[in-house]
Design an enzyme around this catalytic site. Sequence first.
Site, PDB file in Angstrom:
ATOM      1  N   ASP A 150      -1.986   0.107  -6.885  1.00 34.88           N
ATOM      2  CA  ASP A 150      -0.701   0.938  -7.192  1.00 34.88           C
ATOM      3  C   ASP A 150      -0.613   1.385  -8.518  1.00 34.88           C
ATOM      4  OD1 ASP A 150      -0.091  -0.068  -4.995  1.00 34.88           O
ATOM      5  OD2 ASP A 150       1.699  -1.735  -5.591  1.00 34.88           O
ATOM      6  N   ASP A 174      -3.928   1.270  -2.165  1.00 37.34           N
ATOM      7  CA  ASP A 174      -2.811   2.210  -2.265  1.00 37.34           C
ATOM      8  C   ASP A 174      -2.537   2.750  -3.696  1.00 37.34           C
ATOM      9  OD1 ASP A 174      -2.420   1.071   0.193  1.00 37.34           O
ATOM     10  OD2 ASP A 174      -1.125  -0.557  -0.220  1.00 37.34           O
TER      11      ASP A 174
END
Length: 955
Positions: A150, A174
């Site tokens: 992230d 991600d």
Amino acid sequence: MKMLKALFVNTFLFFLALNANAYDKIVAKDGSGDFTTVQAAINAAPINSLVPYTIYIKNGSYREKISIASNKTFLQLVGESVANTIIYYDDPAIVLGTQNSASFSINANDFSALNITFANTFGDGSQAVAVLVNADRAAFKNCRFLGNQDTLYTKGSGTPKCYFYKCYIDGNVDFIFGSSVGLFDSCYVYAKSRSSNGASYITAANTPVGQAYGYVFKDCILPSNTGSTLYYLGRPWGNATGSTSAENKTVFIEPKYGANQIQPAGWSVWDGGTITSQITYAEYLPKNLDGTAANTASRVAWSQQLSDASLYTYANMFGAWDPCTLYGFCTYQQSDIAVSNFRVTKGAVSSQLDWNISWPLTGINYKLYRSSDNVSFTEVYSTTAANDTTVNFKYVDLSLPVAGEKYYYYLSASLAGYAAHITDTVLVSSKQTILSSSTSLSAFSQQLGTPTDPKSYTVSGVNLTGDLTITPPANFEISDDGGANWHTDASPIVLVPTAGVISNATILVRLNALALNTYSGNIIHSSENADGVNVAVSGSTALIVLVPQTLIHWPLTLAHANTDSAAARSASIEPSTSTMKNLVLSNGTTVAAVQPYSNLYGQAFNAGIAGTGLWNASNGGNGNTLNRSYYEEFVIKTVDGQSVRVDSIVSNFNFYGAAGTVSNFGFRYACVWSKTGFTNTSSAVDSVDVISCDSSGVVAIPVTSAHKGGFTDYLLINTKSDGTGPVSRFAFTLANDGVTLYSGDSLTVRMYFSCGSGSMGRYGTLKNVLAKGVVLTPTPIKIISFTGGFDGSKANLSWKTENELNIKEYIIESSLNGNSFSEIGRLASSTSLSNRYQFTDNNFTNATVYYRLRIVNNSGQVTYTNILKISNQSKTFSINIYPNPVERELQISYPKAQKDAFVTIKSTDGKKLLYQKLQNGTVATFMDVSKLVKGVYLLTYSSNGETITKRVIKQ
């Protein structure tokens, strides 16, 4: 002509900016600028600006958690050099949540940044955001974004847009995610090797429904990493079982992929509930780094290989916003020399140093230097990049420091015509060493009775020959398992090294004092022959502040009629239904639009006959004079053992059909309360008028009015609710200090109405009646910890509590089978806010004994703790799980798995939800828990006939 003009203007600005006077403010750590911190310069910027306000940041590492407020518009940050102007912090999402972990948060529109490195240095193993873009029209040029899971989060209200030009972004899960329209132009996207082999994901777009564009990567390079992690280009956040609201969009236009970097399938679903027809995942002319066409034959069938990419233009994606109008954004700028991920890994006989270059160039010379004293360095290795496609480099140093010594390394990267980049030092040590990410934490502020929210830091150790003991000062508590268990100075944390190493352990810290005072001290970290490491903590306590809340709510709408809303009711209040005296509901036919109960008008009523909307005396009503025989009654009653303070009664009320004034219709409204149900007229607390009213669209009538009907004060209603519902809001104050209701008490509130109209269809419309105040009784007792251990022929039990004011005693019970329990002792409650207890069972006669606490409150009610199992055979292994709490992916590390090893996750009632068999010889695994609903679960690891269970919190 427009582009030439823009190029000329921006080139002019570029050279103008070389003069320090061209900047509004300058930040320098050494004090040579206007500010020494970036946040201070941002705070000094003008609010709601319509022109760029530029802050120049000199080289330096700025450890700051920065937030740009929404009114700091058109803010621009310009770094002296991207390799050496670094803004970083180290908060993990495990404590604060994903968004709040961000090192740099942007909440203002029209932000831009050039030549800056943004990082979250928390480390691998947990979500930790480097930059949060929560605004529209944000642009970055020649910037680096460093992180792991992230790294870069882009979102915002409406259809937010962001632009990244010639930037470098790295991470491992991600690491580019969010809902905005994002264009990544000529960027390097470096998907790092993970600590274990397997697959991971570059993007996780959750593009909202109806938004035409999501993420577009144009002319970007995705180089290979140094390990064997293969990456999916993206997976669809927000498109999974239980939630499929996103229409995920990610497109790569003429990308270049490193060898063996991208999964052959290209893209991934989130889980079995993903709706692939809602997804736009596409590529246009993807290539390998050598220029040959990438092999896309095995891509998932629902992805696309585009034959035309003309839709993805600046104008289509950004509309009227043109990033070229920003200073320096459309002028050519040669990539900088900036080394990323420089690290050293110590082995048994050698150390490996590796790094990658953010923007590769032919001819960059790398020189590696080593020192044993961190003062005098000697070159030990040199290499020169033969091309502009190689990004990863390594060197194996066959020399290790002797026992008790350290080696320090730094790397110099240089090329003629470019500024050299000299990295920070990394070290290899053969000395017992404890490392902490912080030396102090910001001050805590605690309300008595409730511990503070935790702060965090990480601790690690190398070459350890003994356990690492972590001891907080008095009144502070620490946890190493995500807050499942808290340790004090009497029960420190003990971390056991594996092969002399303790990997980054997240330590949560909170203040949980019992008295008003200020507190300070050091969290002490100690291990055999290692230099001690301290983390300073401080804080203060204040009296409990009670927060007003809705105690009970009568919506008076079609779904509820005259019953209260269970969803809005406080746990301290009993259910209640309103009643009427001499008022009647609308018949629903005189005015078809005004039913007895409706979502628009709420409750409709009158004081005349048959619900026709008549109020005058000839039809059985009270006319324009308030009368204590015409009212609606609401009762607020406490649950046994609870107490509350009721401060106000809030409602929405209007008359339907006409507006009233003092001279004509006389629409009036009054409110009275009683603690005796209006039965004791001599009591001082019976039939008490409200003392004031905060109202909208109403006029208060003086007490001298002839129509007050015995009320001290009342209100004239001068608006009507035709077609809009009862829009006038009334907040009646009951008393100066509120009305306190103790266990079993009740408060009766009566509302009185009058109407001087002689026409039908004049209905009173009442909606959303609420009693507001505070709960005085502490929440039910909370067991913070219940632990025990075997000691010779006895078992020692200990537990810690919160919110204990209503507790009478603890009854300790034991069992040999975990089913049939009997009492073995009692301890009286100390009846304070937070306590610690100890109990010794001197008759530990079985190999395994089960314990629980029977908790008795002052009303005789009984609750039980979970069952604690104590064995006289200690466990031979332990496991670690992180992050905990967890949102998406959980990593479990354990001793080498043996035959039939497995991990399960169960609900607290024992239902098996997830199961994973472990491969022999492995020491770690990942579990996808994204499909679990929020709550508490039990994770069990089993191997070689032994099991360990830990609590997992899904958030």
